[in-house]
Design an enzyme around this catalytic site. Sequence first.
Site, PDB file in Angstrom:
ATOM      1  N   LYS A  87      -3.054  12.621  -1.669  1.00 36.34           N
ATOM      2  CA  LYS A  87      -4.072  11.569  -1.610  1.00 36.34           C
ATOM      3  C   LYS A  87      -5.451  12.190  -1.825  1.00 36.34           C
ATOM      4  O   LYS A  87      -5.835  13.128  -1.116  1.00 36.34           O
ATOM      5  CB  LYS A  87      -3.982  10.888  -0.240  1.00 36.34           C
ATOM      6  CG  LYS A  87      -4.544   9.501  -0.197  1.00 36.34           C
ATOM      7  CD  LYS A  87      -4.204   8.876   1.155  1.00 36.34           C
ATOM      8  CE  LYS A  87      -4.754   7.484   1.300  1.00 36.34           C
ATOM      9  NZ  LYS A  87      -4.595   6.994   2.664  1.00 36.34           N
TER      10      LYS A  87
HETATM   11  O1  G3P Z   1      -5.012   2.331   3.966  1.00 35.10           O
HETATM   12  C1  G3P Z   1      -6.367   2.430   4.213  1.00 35.10           C
HETATM   13  C2  G3P Z   1      -6.614   2.256   5.646  1.00 35.10           C
HETATM   14  O2  G3P Z   1      -6.145   3.319   6.397  1.00 35.10           O
HETATM   15  C3  G3P Z   1      -7.928   1.796   6.034  1.00 35.10           C
HETATM   16  O3  G3P Z   1      -7.666   0.720   6.811  1.00 35.10           O
HETATM   17  O4  G3P Z   1      -8.125  -0.939   8.492  1.00 35.10           O
HETATM   18  O5  G3P Z   1      -9.307   1.292   8.544  1.00 35.10           O
HETATM   19  O6  G3P Z   1      -9.875  -0.397   6.821  1.00 35.10           O
HETATM   20  P1  G3P Z   1      -8.807   0.129   7.714  1.00 35.10           P
END
Ligand code: G3P
Length: 217
Positions: A87
């Site tokens: 990633k």
């Molecule tokens: O997959 C991306 C993620 O980890 C971010 O999610 O909910 O922190 O915006 P969030």
Amino acid sequence: MKFFVDTANLDQIRDAQNLGVLDGVTTNPSLMAKEGITGRDNILKHYVAICNIVDGDVSAEVIATDFDGMVKEGEELASLHEQIVVKLPMIKEGVKAAKYFSDKGIRTNVTLVFSAGQALLAAKAGATYVSPFIGRLDDISTDGLNLIAEIRLIYDNYGFETQILAASVRHTMHIIDCAKLGADVITGPLSSIEGLLSHPLTDIGLAKFLADYKKGN
Ligand code: G3P
């Protein structure tokens, strides 16, 4: 459509795997820290533990932000397990690294994508997955789902094979909307996937079937 869970929590990953519909896992440094996984060695071991639970792709994020550092870290991550996908952040060096890994046949997930232009670059660089963060766009009053639609249109126009991995999925409706728009993959918390199960008419219908069965047996 593939379902990934977005967590580094092994119990949740096991639960998702046992549900029988899991295609992979995404993690990031924040999710690792949330589980208290710190230190390079522990982080690498944790990635292997995740790979040993799931059958599908496991995204493992580099910390370096320079090309050489990303290549070194990415190669180390990719050598951990055949399920690892490297990633990389959507920055200039990340695009160069995506191209480097693509030429070497190492799979990548370009993350922190917030615009169609960034997604176009990731595809040009040969990324396996591109991760538009729809929830974080919604957080700033910008339609995250619109970005999925834009990327789908652009990729289909040119036949790019990069898979659209809708990330920062927060709830069940995000999954339904991504499915309508043709996202290849969603990644979200297990609760967003389990939310797909629920319907009161299912529960009422099942209760009635069981009650009627009991009457005759
Ligand atoms: O997959 C991306 C993620 O980890 C971010 O999610 O909910 O922190 O915006 P969030």
